[in-house]
Design a protein around this motif. Structure first.
Motif, PDB file in Angstrom:
ATOM      1  N   PRO A 156     -39.065  76.343  36.980  1.00 50.97           N
ATOM      2  CA  PRO A 156     -38.140  75.974  38.062  1.00 50.97           C
ATOM      3  C   PRO A 156     -38.716  76.196  39.471  1.00 50.97           C
ATOM      4  CG  PRO A 156     -36.990  77.207  36.362  1.00 50.97           C
ATOM      5  CD  PRO A 156     -38.431  77.248  36.005  1.00 50.97           C
ATOM      6  N   ILE A 157     -39.629  77.184  39.605  1.00 50.82           N
ATOM      7  CA  ILE A 157     -40.237  77.438  40.921  1.00 50.82           C
ATOM      8  C   ILE A 157     -41.015  76.203  41.389  1.00 50.82           C
ATOM      9  CG2 ILE A 157     -42.082  78.742  42.089  1.00 50.82           C
ATOM     10  CD1 ILE A 157     -41.092  81.209  40.476  1.00 50.82           C
ATOM     11  N   HIS A 158     -41.747  75.569  40.449  1.00 48.66           N
ATOM     12  CA  HIS A 158     -42.506  74.362  40.804  1.00 48.66           C
ATOM     13  C   HIS A 158     -41.577  73.193  41.155  1.00 48.66           C
ATOM     14  CE1 HIS A 158     -45.906  76.554  39.226  1.00 48.66           C
ATOM     15  NE2 HIS A 158     -46.725  75.624  39.719  1.00 48.66           N
ATOM     16  N   THR A 159     -40.444  73.116  40.475  1.00 45.22           N
ATOM     17  CA  THR A 159     -39.472  72.050  40.770  1.00 45.22           C
ATOM     18  C   THR A 159     -38.922  72.230  42.186  1.00 45.22           C
ATOM     19  OG1 THR A 159     -38.883  71.977  38.439  1.00 45.22           O
ATOM     20  CG2 THR A 159     -37.366  70.922  39.956  1.00 45.22           C
ATOM     21  N   LEU A 160     -38.563  73.486  42.544  1.00 46.74           N
ATOM     22  CA  LEU A 160     -38.062  73.768  43.897  1.00 46.74           C
ATOM     23  C   LEU A 160     -39.147  73.505  44.942  1.00 46.74           C
ATOM     24  CD1 LEU A 160     -36.123  77.086  43.175  1.00 46.74           C
ATOM     25  CD2 LEU A 160     -35.106  74.908  43.836  1.00 46.74           C
ATOM     26  N   TRP A 161     -40.358  73.885  44.611  1.00 49.66           N
ATOM     27  CA  TRP A 161     -41.485  73.713  45.530  1.00 49.66           C
ATOM     28  C   TRP A 161     -41.715  72.222  45.831  1.00 49.66           C
ATOM     29  CZ3 TRP A 161     -47.164  75.412  44.027  1.00 49.66           C
ATOM     30  CH2 TRP A 161     -47.976  75.333  45.148  1.00 49.66           C
ATOM     31  N   SER A 162     -41.540  71.367  44.809  1.00 49.33           N
ATOM     32  CA  SER A 162     -41.779  69.919  44.995  1.00 49.33           C
ATOM     33  C   SER A 162     -40.829  69.308  46.027  1.00 49.33           C
ATOM     34  CB  SER A 162     -41.624  69.186  43.656  1.00 49.33           C
ATOM     35  OG  SER A 162     -40.275  69.205  43.227  1.00 49.33           O
ATOM     36  N   ALA A 163     -39.655  69.918  46.196  1.00 43.00           N
ATOM     37  CA  ALA A 163     -38.679  69.383  47.158  1.00 43.00           C
ATOM     38  C   ALA A 163     -39.155  69.554  48.602  1.00 43.00           C
ATOM     39  CB  ALA A 163     -37.334  70.073  46.966  1.00 43.00           C
ATOM     40  N   SER A 164     -40.033  70.540  48.845  1.00 41.70           N
ATOM     41  CA  SER A 164     -40.480  70.788  50.225  1.00 41.70           C
ATOM     42  C   SER A 164     -41.919  70.323  50.476  1.00 41.70           C
ATOM     43  CB  SER A 164     -40.364  72.292  50.544  1.00 41.70           C
ATOM     44  OG  SER A 164     -41.159  73.034  49.647  1.00 41.70           O
ATOM     45  N   GLU A 165     -42.547  69.731  49.474  1.00 40.12           N
ATOM     46  CA  GLU A 165     -43.924  69.244  49.622  1.00 40.12           C
ATOM     47  C   GLU A 165     -43.982  67.790  49.151  1.00 40.12           C
ATOM     48  OE1 GLU A 165     -46.473  70.664  50.921  1.00 40.12           O
ATOM     49  OE2 GLU A 165     -46.001  72.809  51.001  1.00 40.12           O
ATOM     50  N   GLU A 166     -43.663  66.862  50.036  1.00 41.03           N
ATOM     51  CA  GLU A 166     -43.580  65.445  49.656  1.00 41.03           C
ATOM     52  C   GLU A 166     -44.916  64.891  49.139  1.00 41.03           C
ATOM     53  OE1 GLU A 166     -41.952  63.006  52.691  1.00 41.03           O
ATOM     54  OE2 GLU A 166     -40.114  64.194  52.931  1.00 41.03           O
ATOM     55  N   ASP A 167     -46.013  65.309  49.754  1.00 42.90           N
ATOM     56  CA  ASP A 167     -47.316  64.737  49.403  1.00 42.90           C
ATOM     57  C   ASP A 167     -47.738  65.063  47.969  1.00 42.90           C
ATOM     58  OD1 ASP A 167     -47.363  63.749  51.905  1.00 42.90           O
ATOM     59  OD2 ASP A 167     -48.772  65.229  52.732  1.00 42.90           O
ATOM     60  N   ILE A 168     -47.351  66.266  47.510  1.00 36.91           N
ATOM     61  CA  ILE A 168     -47.775  66.657  46.154  1.00 36.91           C
ATOM     62  C   ILE A 168     -46.558  66.850  45.225  1.00 36.91           C
ATOM     63  CG2 ILE A 168     -49.992  67.689  46.825  1.00 36.91           C
ATOM     64  CD1 ILE A 168     -48.584  70.430  46.789  1.00 36.91           C
ATOM     65  N   ALA A 169     -45.439  66.240  45.586  1.00 35.11           N
ATOM     66  CA  ALA A 169     -44.201  66.423  44.811  1.00 35.11           C
ATOM     67  C   ALA A 169     -44.377  66.000  43.352  1.00 35.11           C
ATOM     68  CB  ALA A 169     -43.059  65.639  45.458  1.00 35.11           C
ATOM     69  N   ASP A 170     -45.014  64.821  43.151  1.00 34.40           N
ATOM     70  CA  ASP A 170     -45.174  64.330  41.775  1.00 34.40           C
ATOM     71  C   ASP A 170     -46.035  65.276  40.932  1.00 34.40           C
ATOM     72  OD1 ASP A 170     -43.621  62.177  42.380  1.00 34.40           O
ATOM     73  OD2 ASP A 170     -45.300  60.782  42.714  1.00 34.40           O
ATOM     74  N   SER A 171     -47.097  65.790  41.544  1.00 32.41           N
ATOM     75  CA  SER A 171     -47.988  66.721  40.826  1.00 32.41           C
ATOM     76  C   SER A 171     -47.236  67.997  40.447  1.00 32.41           C
ATOM     77  CB  SER A 171     -49.195  67.086  41.693  1.00 32.41           C
ATOM     78  OG  SER A 171     -49.944  65.925  41.970  1.00 32.41           O
ATOM     79  N   LEU A 172     -46.439  68.511  41.386  1.00 34.14           N
ATOM     80  CA  LEU A 172     -45.695  69.745  41.123  1.00 34.14           C
ATOM     81  C   LEU A 172     -44.647  69.541  40.026  1.00 34.14           C
ATOM     82  CD1 LEU A 172     -45.228  71.024  44.795  1.00 34.14           C
ATOM     83  CD2 LEU A 172     -46.658  72.061  43.022  1.00 34.14           C
ATOM     84  N   LYS A 173     -43.984  68.382  40.062  1.00 29.69           N
ATOM     85  CA  LYS A 173     -43.007  68.079  39.007  1.00 29.69           C
ATOM     86  C   LYS A 173     -43.701  67.958  37.643  1.00 29.69           C
ATOM     87  CE  LYS A 173     -39.572  65.725  41.907  1.00 29.69           C
ATOM     88  NZ  LYS A 173     -39.042  64.406  42.294  1.00 29.69           N
ATOM     89  N   GLY A 174     -44.915  67.378  37.677  1.00 27.37           N
ATOM     90  CA  GLY A 174     -45.696  67.269  36.434  1.00 27.37           C
ATOM     91  C   GLY A 174     -46.043  68.631  35.859  1.00 27.37           C
ATOM     92  N   VAL A 175     -46.429  69.552  36.754  1.00 29.69           N
ATOM     93  CA  VAL A 175     -46.733  70.921  36.307  1.00 29.69           C
ATOM     94  C   VAL A 175     -45.474  71.581  35.725  1.00 29.69           C
ATOM     95  CG1 VAL A 175     -47.404  73.229  37.078  1.00 29.69           C
ATOM     96  CG2 VAL A 175     -48.667  71.236  37.891  1.00 29.69           C
ATOM     97  N   ALA A 176     -44.341  71.383  36.422  1.00 28.67           N
ATOM     98  CA  ALA A 176     -43.069  71.954  35.945  1.00 28.67           C
ATOM     99  C   ALA A 176     -42.721  71.431  34.556  1.00 28.67           C
ATOM    100  CB  ALA A 176     -41.947  71.632  36.929  1.00 28.67           C
ATOM    101  N   SER A 177     -42.965  70.124  34.346  1.00 32.55           N
ATOM    102  CA  SER A 177     -42.683  69.501  33.045  1.00 32.55           C
ATOM    103  C   SER A 177     -43.584  70.092  31.958  1.00 32.55           C
ATOM    104  CB  SER A 177     -42.896  67.990  33.151  1.00 32.55           C
ATOM    105  OG  SER A 177     -42.774  67.387  31.885  1.00 32.55           O
ATOM    106  N   CYS A 178     -44.866  70.302  32.304  1.00 34.84           N
ATOM    107  CA  CYS A 178     -45.813  70.893  31.343  1.00 34.84           C
ATOM    108  C   CYS A 178     -45.400  72.324  30.968  1.00 34.84           C
ATOM    109  CB  CYS A 178     -47.226  70.915  31.924  1.00 34.84           C
ATOM    110  SG  CYS A 178     -47.982  69.287  31.965  1.00 34.84           S
ATOM    111  N   ILE A 179     -44.990  73.071  31.985  1.00 35.28           N
ATOM    112  CA  ILE A 179     -44.570  74.456  31.728  1.00 35.28           C
ATOM    113  C   ILE A 179     -43.347  74.468  30.815  1.00 35.28           C
ATOM    114  CG2 ILE A 179     -43.606  76.550  32.793  1.00 35.28           C
ATOM    115  CD1 ILE A 179     -45.379  75.909  35.255  1.00 35.28           C
ATOM    116  N   ASP A 180     -42.438  73.531  31.040  1.00 39.58           N
ATOM    117  CA  ASP A 180     -41.245  73.441  30.184  1.00 39.58           C
ATOM    118  C   ASP A 180     -41.630  73.165  28.721  1.00 39.58           C
ATOM    119  OD1 ASP A 180     -38.352  73.303  29.813  1.00 39.58           O
ATOM    120  OD2 ASP A 180     -38.682  71.163  29.437  1.00 39.58           O
ATOM    121  N   LYS A 181     -42.626  72.280  28.524  1.00 42.54           N
ATOM    122  CA  LYS A 181     -43.096  71.992  27.162  1.00 42.54           C
ATOM    123  C   LYS A 181     -43.742  73.231  26.533  1.00 42.54           C
ATOM    124  CE  LYS A 181     -43.820  67.021  27.816  1.00 42.54           C
ATOM    125  NZ  LYS A 181     -44.837  65.975  28.028  1.00 42.54           N
ATOM    126  N   CYS A 182     -44.515  73.942  27.354  1.00 43.49           N
ATOM    127  CA  CYS A 182     -45.141  75.186  26.870  1.00 43.49           C
ATOM    128  C   CYS A 182     -44.074  76.207  26.452  1.00 43.49           C
ATOM    129  CB  CYS A 182     -46.033  75.794  27.950  1.00 43.49           C
ATOM    130  SG  CYS A 182     -47.586  74.908  28.179  1.00 43.49           S
TER     131      CYS A 182
END
Length: 367
Positions: free
Chosen positions: A231-257
């Motif tokens: 969830p920290i990466h999901t919140l972080w993506s809201a304030s970093e537009e340039d790398i939002a997709d990458s951060l959401k991708g990391v959050a998704s990977c962590i959820d799978k883990c």
């Protein structure tokens, strides 16, 4: 450890695939030979003014002629299982009686009524009864039959009966053998080897138990940290537009883990921890069985010594020695047969448990 590996005769040529290894040791013909099927299910809470307790439904299906019906359904509480175990130990002091789960768990009595604990206990009680049902001698014990078939009031009435002849004999053996000093003189070499094996086995299985619990604890801590990390990466993506997709991708990977780790933890708690702990309890039971065999041997040794020192009463003591020699022979034969059977089951259970964990780990890391 080389000595333990030799003692338990593990095959050096193991199949390469964990699945094929497990399948190799499955006793496929066993169900066809069985004529007694027992299920423990449907736990139910009971609250009285004095106590709160759980009962379990015990369903028995059988084709045996000594049973009046082919199907029985009774409810039993933990104390009833304890009674059955003690009766089996009284009647068969040199057979290996399966262990029961402990009355309370380490974290305290309050937790013994949560769903997870009740389900873990239900599985253990189910295994306890089925191990007895599969045993060539214990399965025909009269108290076992009464446990499976008697209604609550009938069982209560049966429990109030005094100890049987075998129980009184056991008390006599303990009383006589406790007076023997210096241990058993004439213990056969085979039982000394069994004793040494069990001391090594007990030490190693207790170490395995501690390691398995430590692995599970570390896995749980890792899982709890990951749950916060995603969830920290999901919140972080809201304030970093340039790398939002990458951060959401990391959050998704962590959820799978997280999900994969949770599945692996379930595999440990269901398939490894209970098996190892059951054999921790078995190691205590085996040590007790070997001690009871030694007590019978000790009584024989004391009578032989008495015969040597007392010429009077020689005939009476000689007769007693003859009976005790028969008793020791019976105890030895019972324990020898049960020992081989127990060792085969133990090796099968250990192989299955550890290969199952290995396969779960392979799937986890592949994911």
């Amino acid at each position: 450890d080389a000595s333990l590996a030799e003692a338990n005769s593990f095959s050096p040529s193991m199949p390469t695939s964990p699945s094929s290894m497990i399948n190799q040791y499955k006793f496929e013909e066993e169900p066809e030979l069985r004529d007694l099927f027992i299920t423990v299910d449907d736990p139910e809470s009971h609250i009285t003014a004095i106590e709160t307790f759980i009962t379990y439904r015990v369903v028995t299906k059988t084709s045996r002629s000594e049973f009046d019906s082919s199907e029985y359904e009774v409810r039993r509480r933990y104390q009833d299982f304890l009674w059955l175990k003690s009766k089996l130990e009284e009647a068969h002091p040199t057979l290996i009686i399966p262990p029961l789960p402990e009355k309370f768990i380490m974290k305290g009595m309050v937790e013994r009524f949560n769903d997870e604990f009740i389900e873990t206990r239900r599985k253990a009680l189910h295994k306890f009864l089925n191990r007895i049902a599969d045993h060539p001698t214990l399965t025909f014990n009269e108290d076992f039959k009464i446990f499976l078939t008697a209604q609550a009031w009938e069982l209560s009435s049966h429990k109030k009966q005094g100890p049987g002849l075998l129980s009184r004999m056991g008390q006599t053996v303990r009383a006589v053998a406790s007076s023997v000093r210096g241990g058993v003189k004439n213990r056969p070499e085979m039982f000394t080897e069994m004793n040494d094996y069990m001391e090594t086995f007990s030490q190693k299985i207790n170490v395995l138990d501690k390691i398995a619990h430590r692995i599970y604890k570390e896995e749980r801590e890792y899982f709890n940290e990951m749950k916060e990390y995603g969830p920290i990466h999901t919140l972080w993506s809201a304030s970093e537009e340039d790398i939002a997709d990458s951060l959401k991708g990391v959050a998704s990977c962590i959820d799978k883990c997280c999900k994969a780790t949770e599945k692996r933890m379930a595999g440990l708690s269901e398939n490894l921890l209970p098996i190892i702990h059951e054999y921790v309890l078995y190691s205590e039971i085996l040590m007790g069985v070997l001690k009871r065999r030694d007590l019978i041997q000790g009584e024989l040794d004391s009578k032989v010594d008495a015969l040597a020192s007392k010429r009077a009463e020689k005939d009476a003591i000689t007769e007693e020695i003859g009976k005790l020699e028969d008793k020791v022979e019976c105890a030895n034969n019972a324990l020898k047969a049960d020992w081989e059977r127990w060792k085969q089951n133990m090796q099968y259970d250990m192989r299955s448990a550890f290969t199952n964990v290995a396969e779960n780990n392979l799937h986890y890391y592949e994911e």
